[in-house]
Motif scaffolding. Sequence first.
Motif, short mmCIF file in Angstrom:
data_model
loop_
_atom_site.label_atom_id
_atom_site.label_comp_id
_atom_site.label_asym_id
_atom_site.label_seq_id
_atom_site.Cartn_x
_atom_site.Cartn_y
_atom_site.Cartn_z
N MET A 63 -1.27 -6.60 12.13
CA MET A 63 -0.02 -5.93 12.47
C MET A 63 0.62 -5.42 11.18
O MET A 63 0.78 -6.18 10.21
CB MET A 63 0.93 -6.88 13.19
CG MET A 63 0.37 -7.46 14.48
SD MET A 63 -0.05 -6.20 15.70
CE MET A 63 1.56 -5.48 16.01
N VAL A 64 0.99 -4.15 11.18
CA VAL A 64 1.54 -3.51 9.99
C VAL A 64 2.94 -2.98 10.29
O VAL A 64 3.18 -2.39 11.35
CB VAL A 64 0.65 -2.33 9.52
CG1 VAL A 64 1.30 -1.60 8.34
CG2 VAL A 64 -0.73 -2.84 9.13
N GLY A 65 3.87 -3.22 9.38
CA GLY A 65 5.20 -2.63 9.45
C GLY A 65 5.48 -1.89 8.16
O GLY A 65 5.50 -2.49 7.09
N LEU A 66 5.65 -0.57 8.22
CA LEU A 66 5.92 0.25 7.03
C LEU A 66 7.40 0.62 7.00
O LEU A 66 7.87 1.36 7.87
CB LEU A 66 5.08 1.53 7.06
CG LEU A 66 3.63 1.46 6.63
CD1 LEU A 66 3.04 2.87 6.56
CD2 LEU A 66 3.47 0.79 5.28
N THR A 75 5.17 -4.87 5.57
CA THR A 75 4.38 -6.08 5.78
C THR A 75 3.05 -5.74 6.46
O THR A 75 2.92 -4.74 7.16
CB THR A 75 5.12 -7.09 6.69
OG1 THR A 75 5.41 -6.47 7.95
CG2 THR A 75 6.42 -7.55 6.04
N CYS A 76 2.09 -6.60 6.22
CA CYS A 76 0.80 -6.56 6.93
C CYS A 76 0.33 -7.99 7.07
O CYS A 76 0.48 -8.79 6.14
CB CYS A 76 -0.22 -5.71 6.16
SG CYS A 76 -1.84 -5.64 7.00
N THR A 77 -0.25 -8.32 8.21
CA THR A 77 -0.68 -9.70 8.45
C THR A 77 -2.05 -10.01 7.88
O THR A 77 -2.57 -11.10 8.09
CB THR A 77 -0.68 -10.00 9.96
OG1 THR A 77 -1.55 -9.06 10.63
CG2 THR A 77 0.72 -9.90 10.55
N CYS A 78 -2.64 -9.06 7.14
CA CYS A 78 -3.94 -9.33 6.52
C CYS A 78 -3.76 -10.29 5.34
O CYS A 78 -2.64 -10.49 4.87
CB CYS A 78 -4.60 -8.03 6.05
SG CYS A 78 -3.88 -7.32 4.55
#
Length: 531
Positions: A63-66, A75-78
């Motif tokens: 999941m990515v939030g730019l 954020t990125c959940t990687c």
Amino acid sequence: MNILLRLDESLQGRLEASIGEQISDEIVIRGWDYFMNDRVLSLKLIDGDTLFASVHGAGEMYMVGLDAGQFKYSTCTCPQDNPCEHMAAVYFAYTRNAFGEDEAKHAYSRLRNGGAEAAGRHKAQPQRSGLSPAGRPQEAHPDQWLEWMKQEHGEEWRKCHHSLHALQPVLQSLKGSARDWERPLQRIHWMLAVAFVLDQAERAINSVDSFSRYYHEMSFARMAEPWVEHYYALALELSPESMGHDELEWIQFLKEYVKKRALGTERTLFEWTYLYMAICEKMSQQPGWRDREQHALEQTAALGAAEVNLSFIRTALAMMSFFVKEDSKALAYLDQTEFDKIQSIVYPCASQRLDEQDWELFGQWMAFIYERIRSSRNSRTIASFVTLCRAADVDQPSNPVWTRYMTDLLPYSYIELSEHWLSVHKYEEWADLQLLMGIHPDDMDAQDVKDVMKAAPAIMIPLYHQAAEDWIAARNRQGYKLAVKQLKKLERLYKAEKLSDVWQRYLDNLIHRFGRLRALQEELRKGKFIP
């Protein structure tokens, strides 16, 4: 994918500039490959400044939030700690959706070129050897030292056209001039040297035209990060209880130097308030020092808002109260200041009270923060708050307020809240959250799904129901194929839970409800759901 709105033009420019500054050429290339292979799913624009999407990674979904306004809150959940290829892929996907395939290619070309330029700007520069000022011994008064600094290096800022590399040898020279001093006084001299160099950087950034300032700020701030960190590390070593006359004279001079900068009303690149407070926090351990400094601040405030930075004074007075656990008084001071200007103060204060497990005082800080972010909620204002809520819920699970805060801040708290409920094994709450947000199992992190399937498989049944119904609602052949894929997994879950009769009733009802959708009926036959 579906984009509801476009980013404001200036926001998009800032986002692309941030990606070019912080994501390497290699990562940009990998992000482009992800984008070209259609790995970006469920792209959405929230509140006009934040892009949310899921990206198919190496066997897992992230999941990515730019955050276009402030990229550092993206954020990125990687597992990567730095900005990653999934973020770049989301930006390319947005550009294509908003402006077309050609503009996405142009964005890729710009970022490739920008990455090369950024790399060139960060190449190491030759450094001059350290200089020793003749006639400037350890016993000299600090104002004499400052005057010498200005005479020798006061114009170096003019060389800072695109970076602060010209100031690195200046700092090394100033530190080298005190290499043989006793450590206590040397420490304060080095802090003054850092403050002087940061002041030079402020002059450099103020000489930049307003159009270029944003890009220069990012470059300058990154270059100065180790200098600022060293300043804070030195401040932590201060020992007020054992300071002699010379050290007290130097620390007083340094305190007034950074305080003068903090009192200014002009825009600054560095947080001079915190450079000042780093000294005050340590010196407040000395009897009477805090009272004298507090009185001086109050006298300065009486000069009027036109001449001094009242926001700084109120923040400083608040911290003086915080140091002696007068938190209610501290919050009263902060209540008179714009929240955007004090966020980097209030979160560390709340975190310290959490570390101390002082739940009464911690609750005061959290209530104060919540009241100020709930009306203007977005990903960058709530990230730190939700992190504190998660930690508090782990340490004090009997208090429902921490969960209430997090759920009230949806959808911006989604990623953190989802991770939190998994970490504390609240699988039902986790599943309800996915249903609320409309997240399909195939869009979730593969390991998360495996963990839930192992611990509480029945929890996944409603999620597969929703996914199947959503794909049928797409009313196209590809959607029907994906719906059948979800139904296959759903069938296995029902049978594993020994609910075959419930499954059959659901299937019969679904076939009947959508009997007129010929393409769906064909896919159901291929999936052997219809004889």
